[in-house]
Scaffold this active site. Structure first.
Site, PDB file in Angstrom:
ATOM      1  CE  LYS A  76     -69.739  28.893   7.421  1.00  0.00           C
ATOM      2  NZ  LYS A  76     -70.209  30.118   6.777  1.00  0.00           N
ATOM      3  N   GLY A  77     -63.409  26.337   7.546  1.00  0.00           N
ATOM      4  CA  GLY A  77     -62.154  26.318   6.805  1.00  0.00           C
ATOM      5  C   GLY A  77     -61.501  24.974   6.630  1.00  0.00           C
TER       6      GLY A  77
ATOM      7  CD  GLU B 200     -58.837  25.560  12.775  1.00  0.00           C
ATOM      8  OE1 GLU B 200     -59.561  25.360  11.778  1.00  0.00           O
ATOM      9  OE2 GLU B 200     -59.205  26.211  13.750  1.00  0.00           O
ATOM     10  CG  ASP B 201     -58.720  26.710   8.370  1.00  0.00           C
ATOM     11  OD1 ASP B 201     -58.569  26.809   9.601  1.00  0.00           O
ATOM     12  OD2 ASP B 201     -59.378  27.537   7.706  1.00  0.00           O
TER      13      ASP B 201
ATOM     14  CG  ASP C 283     -53.628  33.721  12.067  1.00  0.00           C
ATOM     15  OD1 ASP C 283     -52.645  34.308  12.541  1.00  0.00           O
ATOM     16  OD2 ASP C 283     -54.307  34.202  11.158  1.00  0.00           O
TER      17      ASP C 283
ATOM     18  CE  LYS D 289     -51.137  33.733   8.424  1.00  0.00           C
ATOM     19  NZ  LYS D 289     -52.123  34.759   7.983  1.00  0.00           N
TER      20      LYS D 289
ATOM     21  CG  PHE E 135     -55.622  37.626   4.641  1.00  0.00           C
ATOM     22  CD1 PHE E 135     -56.057  37.517   5.952  1.00  0.00           C
ATOM     23  CD2 PHE E 135     -56.499  37.303   3.626  1.00  0.00           C
ATOM     24  CE1 PHE E 135     -57.347  37.112   6.250  1.00  0.00           C
ATOM     25  CE2 PHE E 135     -57.797  36.906   3.909  1.00  0.00           C
ATOM     26  CZ  PHE E 135     -58.220  36.808   5.218  1.00  0.00           C
ATOM     27  CB  VAL E 136     -52.873  32.336   3.088  1.00  0.00           C
ATOM     28  CG1 VAL E 136     -51.422  32.769   3.006  1.00  0.00           C
ATOM     29  CG2 VAL E 136     -53.183  31.768   4.464  1.00  0.00           C
TER      30      VAL E 136
ATOM     31  CG  ASP F  20     -63.365  32.419   4.537  1.00  0.00           C
ATOM     32  OD1 ASP F  20     -64.309  33.216   4.639  1.00  0.00           O
ATOM     33  OD2 ASP F  20     -62.756  31.989   5.536  1.00  0.00           O
TER      34      ASP F  20
END
Length: 178
Positions: free
Chosen positions: A42-43, A98-99, A102, A130, A151-152, A158
């Site tokens: 969803k990001g 992609e958001d 990580d 990241k 943590f963003v 979200d």
């Protein structure tokens, strides 16, 4: 909601400027082609909407769900794909949108899944990279911003389905998720 924001990392204006640059780059590199943009929900939804409008090409747009996080803050290592690929990938120029890149666990699994379907090319475009959290050897081709090991949230990202609607990327205070 904003009481749990420690600091804004990337403002709405900075994000807009960087998306324009990424859109221009992708438009140039894919000139004469019709890329297939696959958004990882969803990001990605905010970033996907903005970047897709800045790519001045005839693009096909598709979405999938994939996650290795659930409602936690660290990867479980177990990638869950929530939609089948009911569209043609073979011979296509594919860009995964992609958001955040990580741990790399989810994108590595998706990349392998797509490569098995023989695309003409495959690249990854991520809003945030990241690298400090990387567990899998994967690199994005297009990066909005390098992200510190924090943590963003915001701009689609979200914590437990909250904060996605913030127009910027911010660091969440630990007390919000501890």
């Amino acid at each position: 909601m904003k009481d749990f924001i420690r600091e804004i990392l990337f403002s709405e204006e900075e994000i807009s400027r960087r998306i324009n640059e990424l859109g221009d780059t992708i438009t140039r590199e894919y000139a004469g082609k019709k890329p297939l943009l696959i958004g990882v929900l969803k990001g990605c939804f905010v970033f996907f909407a903005d970047i897709s409008r800045k790519i001045d090409l005839d693009c096909e747009i598709r979405f999938i769900t994939a996650s290795s996080y659930g409602s936690g803050t660290i990867t479980s290592g177990d990638v869950k794909v929530g939609m089948d690929f009911d569209f043609q990938i073979e011979g296509r120029d594919v860009i995964i949108i992609e958001d955040i890149l990580d741990s790399g666990v989810t994108l590595t699994a998706l990349k392998g899944f797509i490569l098995q379907r023989n695309p003409a090319s495959l690249k990854i475009c991520t809003m945030l990279d990241k690298a400090a959290r990387r567990q899998a050897p994967i690199v994005a081709d297009y990066i909005g911003f390098d992200c510190p090991d924090e943590f963003v949230v915001g701009y689609g990202l979200d914590y437990a389905e909250h904060y996605r609607n913030l127009p910027y990327v911010a660091v969440l205070k630990p007390e919000a998720y501890s």
